[in-house]
Design a protein around this motif. Structure first.
Motif, PDB file in Angstrom:
ATOM      1  N   ASN A 127      12.593  11.185 -19.674  1.00 45.76           N
ATOM      2  CA  ASN A 127      12.626  11.819 -20.993  1.00 45.76           C
ATOM      3  C   ASN A 127      11.259  12.260 -21.470  1.00 45.76           C
ATOM      4  O   ASN A 127      11.151  13.130 -22.318  1.00 45.76           O
ATOM      5  N   ASN A 130      10.849  13.475 -25.994  1.00 48.06           N
ATOM      6  CA  ASN A 130      12.232  13.047 -26.238  1.00 48.06           C
ATOM      7  C   ASN A 130      12.402  11.607 -26.687  1.00 48.06           C
ATOM      8  O   ASN A 130      13.516  11.204 -27.021  1.00 48.06           O
ATOM      9  N   LEU A 131      11.364  10.824 -26.649  1.00 48.04           N
ATOM     10  CA  LEU A 131      11.432   9.446 -27.138  1.00 48.04           C
ATOM     11  C   LEU A 131      10.433   9.335 -28.276  1.00 48.04           C
ATOM     12  O   LEU A 131       9.265   9.045 -28.053  1.00 48.04           O
ATOM     13  N   GLN A 132      10.883   9.576 -29.486  1.00 50.05           N
ATOM     14  CA  GLN A 132       9.985   9.593 -30.641  1.00 50.05           C
ATOM     15  C   GLN A 132      10.381   8.542 -31.657  1.00 50.05           C
ATOM     16  O   GLN A 132      11.508   8.507 -32.124  1.00 50.05           O
ATOM     17  N   LYS A 177      12.253   3.134 -33.666  1.00 50.52           N
ATOM     18  CA  LYS A 177      13.685   2.861 -33.558  1.00 50.52           C
ATOM     19  C   LYS A 177      14.252   3.407 -32.248  1.00 50.52           C
ATOM     20  O   LYS A 177      15.005   2.718 -31.552  1.00 50.52           O
ATOM     21  N   VAL A 178      13.886   4.621 -31.888  1.00 47.52           N
ATOM     22  CA  VAL A 178      14.363   5.237 -30.643  1.00 47.52           C
ATOM     23  C   VAL A 178      13.875   4.445 -29.432  1.00 47.52           C
ATOM     24  O   VAL A 178      14.633   4.196 -28.490  1.00 47.52           O
ATOM     25  N   GLU A 202      15.787   1.094 -29.160  1.00 48.21           N
ATOM     26  CA  GLU A 202      17.143   1.327 -28.676  1.00 48.21           C
ATOM     27  C   GLU A 202      17.153   1.724 -27.207  1.00 48.21           C
ATOM     28  O   GLU A 202      18.059   1.359 -26.468  1.00 48.21           O
ATOM     29  N   ARG A 203      16.144   2.444 -26.766  1.00 45.77           N
ATOM     30  CA  ARG A 203      16.055   2.873 -25.371  1.00 45.77           C
ATOM     31  C   ARG A 203      15.816   1.694 -24.428  1.00 45.77           C
ATOM     32  O   ARG A 203      16.368   1.615 -23.329  1.00 45.77           O
TER      33      ARG A 203
END
Length: 166
Positions: free
Chosen positions: A7, A111-113, A116-117, A120-121
């Motif tokens: 990502n 894509n990983l910003q 929280k993201v 969760e990832r």
């Protein structure tokens, strides 16, 4: 890059906000490329402290090869706000580490910003599996101190460890 972290792959350096999807929201996650294979999380944290950003990040991760435990050449860091993230990128962009050939490249992780993201990832990722060493896991920070990562929300798959071919 591993498929897991694909990502963050990019075709050109993204050091500015121009052309980043969703740039209307605050960008806080930085992808740092060309980190030495010998690096571990503590090396990344030491660099951030040395540069004066000891209280300004809340997530750090230096992905390691699951079997050899060698760094994969990049790191992810989430900062408390976009201004600090930009300052860090400006500060470390082009940095040449001692005894290293490559220079550091810092850019927005497309894509990983955001914290929280990232949580969760990775909370259900195989890198969090109990069979793997702690040094290969992402870490959350609160005012410079490591803090507990949220527990997985589902069963974490056992990673397939492939032998290292030398």
């Amino acid at each position: 890059l591993t498929a897991m972290d694909h990502n963050c792959q990019r075709r050109h350096v993204r050091h500015s906000l121009q052309g980043i999807p969703g740039h209307h929201q605050e960008l806080t996650t930085v992808l740092i490329r060309n980190v030495p294979e010998s690096w571990e999380l503590q090396d990344l944290v030491s660099l951030l402290w040395w540069k004066g950003f000891c209280l300004d990040f809340n997530f750090a991760y230096v992905p390691l090869h699951l079997t050899s435990e060698v760094a994969l050449g990049y790191a992810l860091v989430n900062f408390v706000n976009q201004s600090v993230a930009q300052q860090v990128m400006d500060e470390i962009q082009g940095l040449k580490l001692p005894n290293q050939q490559k220079i550091i490249v810092a850019e927005w992780c497309v894509n990983l910003q955001g914290l929280k993201v990232l949580v969760e990832r990775y909370r259900n990722s195989k890198v969090m599996h109990q069979r793997l060493p702690d040094k290969g896991r992402p870490v959350l920070f609160d005012r410079g101190a490591p803090t507990s990562f949220p527990v997985p929300t589902k069963n974490v798959r056992t990673p397939r460890l492939r032998p290292v071919h030398l």
